[in-house]
Design a protein around this motif. Structure first.
Motif, PDB file in Angstrom:
ATOM      1  N   GLU A 278       0.643  -1.151   0.173  1.00 30.71           N
ATOM      2  CA  GLU A 278       0.052  -0.064   0.070  1.00 30.71           C
ATOM      3  C   GLU A 278       0.795   1.160   0.122  1.00 30.71           C
ATOM      4  O   GLU A 278       0.713   2.115  -0.731  1.00 30.71           O
ATOM      5  CB  GLU A 278      -0.974  -0.123   1.215  1.00 30.71           C
ATOM      6  CG  GLU A 278      -2.024   1.062   1.300  1.00 30.71           C
ATOM      7  CD  GLU A 278      -2.982   1.040   2.192  1.00 30.71           C
ATOM      8  OE1 GLU A 278      -3.504   1.984   2.534  1.00 30.71           O
ATOM      9  OE2 GLU A 278      -3.015  -0.089   2.656  1.00 30.71           O
ATOM     10  N   VAL A 279       1.934   1.339   0.763  1.00 27.87           N
ATOM     11  CA  VAL A 279       2.848   2.179   0.591  1.00 27.87           C
ATOM     12  C   VAL A 279       3.468   2.691  -0.796  1.00 27.87           C
ATOM     13  O   VAL A 279       3.522   3.619  -1.109  1.00 27.87           O
ATOM     14  CB  VAL A 279       4.116   2.035   1.796  1.00 27.87           C
ATOM     15  CG1 VAL A 279       4.946   3.254   1.601  1.00 27.87           C
ATOM     16  CG2 VAL A 279       3.598   2.477   3.207  1.00 27.87           C
ATOM     17  N   ARG A 280       3.774   1.459  -1.509  1.00 30.54           N
ATOM     18  CA  ARG A 280       4.223   1.923  -2.640  1.00 30.54           C
ATOM     19  C   ARG A 280       3.313   2.127  -3.539  1.00 30.54           C
ATOM     20  O   ARG A 280       3.501   3.214  -4.363  1.00 30.54           O
ATOM     21  CB  ARG A 280       4.917   0.528  -3.190  1.00 30.54           C
ATOM     22  CG  ARG A 280       6.338   0.208  -2.721  1.00 30.54           C
ATOM     23  CD  ARG A 280       6.902  -1.140  -3.589  1.00 30.54           C
ATOM     24  NE  ARG A 280       6.603  -2.109  -2.392  1.00 30.54           N
ATOM     25  CZ  ARG A 280       6.309  -3.370  -2.251  1.00 30.54           C
ATOM     26  NH1 ARG A 280       6.174  -3.870  -3.417  1.00 30.54           N
ATOM     27  NH2 ARG A 280       6.298  -4.016  -1.435  1.00 30.54           N
ATOM     28  N   ARG A 281       2.009   1.950  -3.301  1.00 26.81           N
ATOM     29  CA  ARG A 281       0.909   2.242  -4.401  1.00 26.81           C
ATOM     30  C   ARG A 281       0.740   3.731  -4.076  1.00 26.81           C
ATOM     31  O   ARG A 281       0.683   4.378  -5.086  1.00 26.81           O
ATOM     32  CB  ARG A 281      -0.313   1.279  -4.072  1.00 26.81           C
ATOM     33  CG  ARG A 281      -1.456   1.889  -5.060  1.00 26.81           C
ATOM     34  CD  ARG A 281      -2.733   1.143  -4.657  1.00 26.81           C
ATOM     35  NE  ARG A 281      -3.355   1.401  -3.150  1.00 26.81           N
ATOM     36  CZ  ARG A 281      -3.728   2.500  -2.918  1.00 26.81           C
ATOM     37  NH1 ARG A 281      -4.067   3.393  -3.630  1.00 26.81           N
ATOM     38  NH2 ARG A 281      -4.224   2.505  -1.680  1.00 26.81           N
ATOM     39  N   LEU A 282       0.904   4.292  -2.797  1.00 30.67           N
ATOM     40  CA  LEU A 282       0.424   5.548  -2.351  1.00 30.67           C
ATOM     41  C   LEU A 282       1.538   6.365  -2.802  1.00 30.67           C
ATOM     42  O   LEU A 282       1.267   7.562  -3.443  1.00 30.67           O
ATOM     43  CB  LEU A 282       0.228   5.748  -0.963  1.00 30.67           C
ATOM     44  CG  LEU A 282      -1.000   5.184  -0.401  1.00 30.67           C
ATOM     45  CD1 LEU A 282      -1.194   5.094   0.657  1.00 30.67           C
ATOM     46  CD2 LEU A 282      -2.232   5.902  -1.081  1.00 30.67           C
ATOM     47  N   LYS A 283       2.736   6.140  -2.732  1.00 34.87           N
ATOM     48  CA  LYS A 283       3.950   6.966  -3.417  1.00 34.87           C
ATOM     49  C   LYS A 283       3.957   6.912  -4.559  1.00 34.87           C
ATOM     50  O   LYS A 283       4.123   8.172  -5.335  1.00 34.87           O
ATOM     51  CB  LYS A 283       5.268   6.052  -2.914  1.00 34.87           C
ATOM     52  CG  LYS A 283       5.765   6.300  -1.553  1.00 34.87           C
ATOM     53  CD  LYS A 283       7.028   5.747  -1.238  1.00 34.87           C
ATOM     54  CE  LYS A 283       7.449   6.003   0.130  1.00 34.87           C
ATOM     55  NZ  LYS A 283       8.766   5.345   0.345  1.00 34.87           N
ATOM     56  N   GLY A 284       3.460   5.953  -5.626  1.00 37.17           N
ATOM     57  CA  GLY A 284       3.446   6.174  -6.844  1.00 37.17           C
ATOM     58  C   GLY A 284       2.267   7.121  -7.376  1.00 37.17           C
ATOM     59  O   GLY A 284       2.317   7.693  -8.173  1.00 37.17           O
ATOM     60  N   THR A 285       1.184   7.158  -6.363  1.00 39.25           N
ATOM     61  CA  THR A 285       0.013   7.872  -6.605  1.00 39.25           C
ATOM     62  C   THR A 285       0.375   9.280  -6.436  1.00 39.25           C
ATOM     63  O   THR A 285       0.102  10.277  -7.228  1.00 39.25           O
ATOM     64  CB  THR A 285      -1.218   7.546  -5.787  1.00 39.25           C
ATOM     65  OG1 THR A 285      -1.565   6.277  -6.203  1.00 39.25           O
ATOM     66  CG2 THR A 285      -2.366   8.510  -6.267  1.00 39.25           C
TER      67      THR A 285
END
Length: 105
Positions: A70-77
């Motif tokens: 989830e952290v990786r996904r949010l950083k990408g967003t």
């Protein structure tokens, strides 16, 4: 200092487990699905604790993996929504916060 406290706590835990093992040597009957067996009580207790800690550790590893994903996904967003910095914006920020290297000369 942190390593010393870990060693002291580990030795204390080993001492408590050793005393607990000496006290609980009476055999108990363990019923399996396919039969029964006699085991020392300390082994039954330690086996139960080991199985419980393995299950809790496995569940926490799964949760950590989910949170990292989830952290990786949010950083990408956040990267895609972040406005692109232009050269003029960079120059404006540099004018507001001058470098400390030029102050030393």
């Amino acid at each position: 200092m942190k390593g010393q406290w870990g060693l002291i706590l580990g030795l204390l835990a080993a001492l408590i487990i050793a005393v607990f093992a000496v006290i609980n040597v009476d055999p108990v009957q363990v019923n399996y699905l396919f039969g029964t067996a006699e085991w020392p009580l300390i082994l039954v207790i330690l086996g139960s604790v080991l199985m419980g800690s393995l299950m809790a550790g496995g569940l926490s590893i799964v949760r950590i993996y989910q949170l990292q994903h989830e952290v990786r996904r949010l950083k990408g967003t956040a990267r895609t929504k972040q406005p692109q910095q232009t050269g003029a914006d960079q120059q404006e920020r540099d004018d507001k916060c001058p470098s400390t290297d030029s102050d030393k000369s």
